[in-house]
Design a protein around this motif. Sequence first.
Motif, mmCIF file in Angstrom:
data_model
loop_
_atom_site.group_PDB
_atom_site.id
_atom_site.type_symbol
_atom_site.label_atom_id
_atom_site.label_comp_id
_atom_site.label_asym_id
_atom_site.label_seq_id
_atom_site.Cartn_x
_atom_site.Cartn_y
_atom_site.Cartn_z
ATOM 1 N N UNK A 1 0.984 -8.788 -0.454
ATOM 2 C CA UNK A 1 -0.083 -8.173 0.357
ATOM 3 C C UNK A 1 0.505 -7.148 1.327
ATOM 4 N N UNK A 2 1.577 -7.538 2.015
ATOM 5 C CA UNK A 2 2.180 -6.623 3.003
ATOM 6 C C UNK A 2 2.742 -5.378 2.314
ATOM 7 N N UNK A 3 3.449 -5.571 1.188
ATOM 8 C CA UNK A 3 4.069 -4.408 0.516
ATOM 9 C C UNK A 3 3.000 -3.472 -0.056
ATOM 10 N N UNK A 4 1.944 -4.056 -0.618
ATOM 11 C CA UNK A 4 0.864 -3.209 -1.166
ATOM 12 C C UNK A 4 0.287 -2.333 -0.046
ATOM 13 N N UNK A 5 0.101 -2.909 1.148
ATOM 14 C CA UNK A 5 -0.463 -2.140 2.265
ATOM 15 C C UNK A 5 0.546 -1.093 2.747
ATOM 16 N N UNK A 6 1.801 -1.534 2.976
ATOM 17 C CA UNK A 6 2.806 -0.602 3.529
ATOM 18 C C UNK A 6 3.130 0.540 2.563
ATOM 19 N N UNK A 7 3.154 0.233 1.253
ATOM 20 C CA UNK A 7 3.528 1.263 0.263
ATOM 21 C C UNK A 7 2.312 2.004 -0.266
ATOM 22 N N UNK A 8 1.138 1.690 0.268
ATOM 23 C CA UNK A 8 -0.131 2.294 -0.179
ATOM 24 C C UNK A 8 -0.294 2.239 -1.691
ATOM 25 N N UNK A 9 0.012 1.106 -2.285
ATOM 26 C CA UNK A 9 -0.201 0.948 -3.724
ATOM 27 C C UNK A 9 -1.675 0.612 -3.951
ATOM 28 N N UNK A 10 -2.250 1.065 -5.076
ATOM 29 C CA UNK A 10 -3.662 0.744 -5.322
ATOM 30 C C UNK A 10 -3.823 -0.739 -5.706
ATOM 31 N N UNK A 11 -4.445 -1.561 -4.828
ATOM 32 C CA UNK A 11 -4.507 -3.010 -5.109
ATOM 33 C C UNK A 11 -5.258 -3.338 -6.398
ATOM 34 N N UNK A 12 -6.314 -2.556 -6.686
ATOM 35 C CA UNK A 12 -7.096 -2.853 -7.896
ATOM 36 C C UNK A 12 -6.268 -2.628 -9.158
ATOM 37 N N UNK A 13 -5.466 -1.585 -9.111
ATOM 38 C CA UNK A 13 -4.604 -1.274 -10.263
ATOM 39 C C UNK A 13 -3.612 -2.421 -10.504
ATOM 40 N N UNK A 14 -2.992 -2.889 -9.420
ATOM 41 C CA UNK A 14 -2.032 -3.989 -9.533
ATOM 42 C C UNK A 14 -2.751 -5.254 -10.042
ATOM 43 N N UNK A 15 -3.962 -5.495 -9.511
ATOM 44 C CA UNK A 15 -4.726 -6.679 -9.931
ATOM 45 C C UNK A 15 -5.048 -6.601 -11.424
#
Lengths: 257, 266
Positions: B62-76
Amino acid sequence: MSHHIVEARNLQHIYPDGTIAIKDVSFRITHGESVAIIGANGAGKSTLLQHLNGCLYPTSGQIRIGDTLLTKSTLPDIRRTVGMVFQYPDDQLFMPTVFEDVAFGPLNQGLSGSDLEERVTEALTRVGAEHLRIKPPYHLSGGEKKRVAIATVLAMSPDILVMDEPTSGLDPFSRRQLMALLLEFKHTKIFTSHDLDMVLDLCQRTIILHNGMIMADGPTDEIFKNDTLLAACRLEKPLSMQGCPLCSADCATKPGN
Amino acid sequence: MKPINAAVVDLKQLDLLADGDSSIHTLDSRAKVLVTLVFIVSVVSFDRYEIIRLLPFFVYPAVIIVLASLPPLYIARKIALVSPFIIMVGLFNPLFDRDVLYQIGQVEISGGWTSLFSLLTRSLLTVSAAFILVGTTGFTAVCQALQRLGTPQIFTVQLLFLHRYILVLADETDRASRARELRSCGKKGLGVTSFGSLTGHLLLRTWLQADRIHTAMLARGFTGRFHVSRQSCFGANELLYLLGWSLLFISLRTATLSDTIGALFS
C-alpha cells in the motif's frame, strides 16, 4: 588508414543444410560510397549483408573493414564501425521505450549520464523522432519504427551504414522522407533493396547478385540500361526508366504515329 | 485474438511504469530487490494456518503503491490474473483437512479452509511485491541488481532472455491464432490436430525471431553485461530504506510489533 572501407575477398557461405548462399564474392567499397546490392529473391543479398558485421561467418574467404580482418577477436570493433539496420524494425526494437532502445548501443559502449543523453537526443533528432522518445516502440507506425531503428544504429556513431530493404513496407510519403534522410548521411552506405527507383536515386554504384554470385558491379545508371543483364538476373528496370505506359499508348494511337 | 494481445501490451506496460521519477523509482535497484526478498521470506515463513498476523504486511504494497504513484487498479488486475492458479493449488485443502480450527457462533471453520485463505493472503502479498518491484525498477534493472548482488551472470542473462522470449512468444501466438481463427469460419478448425501443428510452428517461429533479436542485440554491442540508463549507487537513502522495511518485516514476523499493536487495542 580508413575505417570506412569494406572489402570482401572470395567470400563463400554454405548453410548447414548444404545450400550454397554465396560463392566467390569479391568487392571493395571505399569511403563515402553509396552502394546497392540487388538481386532476385534468394540471390544471397541478406546472407551477404549479414557477413558485413559478423552476424554470419564466411565458410571461406575474408571480410575486411578498413585494415581490420573480421575475426571473433575483432568483432566488437567491427560492430561499432558497421551499423546494421535490419529489414524488420520489430527485430531491432526490443526495449520498453524508444529512448531506452536508442540508448542500448551507447550503454554497451560505456556511455552514461549526460553523454548518453546527448548521444540519444542527437540520433533521435537526426531522424526526426525526438518527439517519440518516451513512447513504447510497439505503439509506433511502420515509418516511425524504421526511423527509430535507424536512430538506434546512428547512436553508436558507425562509420558504415548497412541497411537491409530500408524502404520495404513504407507508404510513399514515408519512403520519400526516409530517402531524403539517407541522402543527408555522409557515411559509407550499403543497401539491399527491391526498390530499384530508390537505388537509382541514392546509389551511384550497384552490385547485382544472382544465385549467390556477382553478375555485375558498376555505375547504377549503366547497369539499369542493360536490359539483357537485368532479364538474366530476374530483374526489371526501375519504373522511372520504363516510361509511362498510358502516355506511350496515347502516342501509339495518335494519327500519324 | 484480443486477450493474448491485450495481455502482451499489459505486460509491456509494467516495464513502462518503471520510467517514473518518484523517490522509490530513483532508489538503487539492489535495495529494492533486497527489501522484496526480506518481505517474501517473512511472509512465506509463517505457519500454514496463519492469516491474522499476515494482514499488517499489506502496509508495504500500500505504501509503495502510493509513494511510487503506481496505478492500484492495474496492479490489482495483474494479481487477479494469478489468483486462479493459487486457488487451484489450495483447492483440495478443505477436502483433506477437516479438523475444526475456529468456531464463530454456529459456523465452524476447518483447518483446510484456513490454510486455503492463508495461502491466498500470502500469494496476494508476494505477487503484489514482485509486481511492485518490476513496476518501480524495470526488469532489466532487477536482473542487473541480482547480478551485482552476486547471482552468476549465466542465470541473470537467462532470466532476461526468458522475459524477452515470453513477449516474442505471446506476439507470435497472437498472430498465429488470429490466422487460424479467421480460416476456421467460427468453428473449431481441425481441433487438436491443428493445435499440434500450430504449436510446432510457433516454437520454430519464435526460435527464429528470438535469434534475430539476439543478433540485433549483438550487433549493438551486447556482451552479456547489463547496462541501464538510470545511474544509482547504494547510499544512505538505500540503507535507510533497506533497514527500515527489513526491521518492520522482521518485527511483524517475530510478532513483537503486532503484539504491541494488539496490546494497545485490548
